[in-house]
Design an enzyme around this catalytic site. Structure first.
Site, short mmCIF file in Angstrom:
data_model
loop_
_atom_site.label_atom_id
_atom_site.label_comp_id
_atom_site.label_asym_id
_atom_site.label_seq_id
_atom_site.Cartn_x
_atom_site.Cartn_y
_atom_site.Cartn_z
N ASN A 45 0.38 -1.08 -0.19
CA ASN A 45 0.01 0.08 0.25
C ASN A 45 1.28 1.08 0.12
O ASN A 45 1.84 1.09 0.53
CB ASN A 45 -1.15 -0.13 0.91
CG ASN A 45 -0.39 -0.01 2.49
OD1 ASN A 45 0.49 -1.24 2.92
ND2 ASN A 45 -1.21 0.19 3.26
N GLU A 47 0.35 5.27 0.94
CA GLU A 47 -0.44 6.30 0.77
C GLU A 47 0.38 7.35 1.13
O GLU A 47 1.45 7.97 0.12
CB GLU A 47 -0.06 6.29 2.83
CG GLU A 47 -1.20 4.73 2.48
CD GLU A 47 -0.95 4.84 4.92
OE1 GLU A 47 -1.09 5.72 5.47
OE2 GLU A 47 -2.16 3.97 4.49
N CYS A 56 -3.89 0.84 -2.32
CA CYS A 56 -4.12 -0.57 -1.85
C CYS A 56 -3.22 -1.60 -2.22
O CYS A 56 -3.13 -1.22 -3.87
CB CYS A 56 -5.01 -1.18 -1.47
SG CYS A 56 -6.74 -0.52 -0.92
N GLU A 58 -3.66 -5.04 -3.23
CA GLU A 58 -3.53 -5.21 -4.11
C GLU A 58 -3.45 -4.73 -5.24
O GLU A 58 -3.62 -5.04 -6.02
CB GLU A 58 -5.34 -5.99 -3.36
CG GLU A 58 -4.86 -6.78 -2.46
CD GLU A 58 -5.40 -5.81 -1.21
OE1 GLU A 58 -4.97 -5.30 -1.50
OE2 GLU A 58 -5.95 -6.00 -0.11
N CYS A 88 -9.77 -4.73 -0.16
CA CYS A 88 -11.48 -3.83 0.08
C CYS A 88 -12.34 -4.10 -0.70
O CYS A 88 -11.68 -4.89 -1.90
CB CYS A 88 -11.22 -2.86 0.36
SG CYS A 88 -10.76 -1.84 -1.24
N CYS A 91 -10.40 -2.68 -4.51
CA CYS A 91 -9.41 -3.77 -4.47
C CYS A 91 -10.38 -5.16 -5.29
O CYS A 91 -9.94 -6.10 -6.05
CB CYS A 91 -8.78 -4.63 -3.71
SG CYS A 91 -7.19 -2.95 -3.46
#
Ligand code: THU
Length: 132
Positions: A45, A47, A56, A58, A88, A91
């Site tokens: 991930n 940010e 993310c 994924e 999530c 994803c």
């Protein structure tokens, strides 16, 4: 059909997790995709100070797979939380673009707890290109 070496896949996910850029949530996630040719594409991930720009692990792994023009046949995720966490919703939809409903998605905590689902279980009735 490639055989899934989950140990190797989780190892790649853990290496990716260690590269996470997550200074805001401090929730470091690594994902590794086994591709149809037996190679592994991974992601962490990433940010941003503008929080909504976060991507993310994924989806970053999917980006690496697309770059190699190969589809995922298994997904391993490593998280540092009490429980293994599934991807999530965003994803899941992105995985559904490239993986089948049977795609196995496994998540493991750094302490070794594991959970496994199929993508179809996580995202039944995915929106797909069948509208074309
Ligand atoms: N995150 C992932 O990398 N994958 C998921 O499936 C859920 C959440 C990241 C995004 C953010 O950097 C942090 O975890 C907390 O939400």
């Amino acid at each position: 059909m490639v055989e899934v070496d989950w140990q190797q896949l989780f190892k790649a996910a853990e290496l990716a997790r260690q590269m996470a850029h997550a200074p805001y949530s401090r929730f470091h996630v690594g994902a590794a995709l086994l591709l149809e040719d037996g190679s592994i594409a991974s992601g962490c991930n990433v940010e941003n100070a503008s929080y909504g720009l976060t991507v993310c692990a994924e989806r970053n792994a999917i980006g690496a797979a697309v770059l190699r023009a190969k589809r995922p046949v298994a997904v391993a995720i490593v998280v540092d939380s009490r429980e293994p966490t599934p991807p999530c919703g965003m994803c899941r939809q992105v995985l559904a673009e490239f993986g089948s409903a049977a795609l196995p998605v496994a998540s493991r905590t750094v302490s070794g707890q594991e959970a496994r689902w199929s993508l179809g279980e996580l995202l039944p009735h995915a929106f797909t290109r069948s509208f074309l």
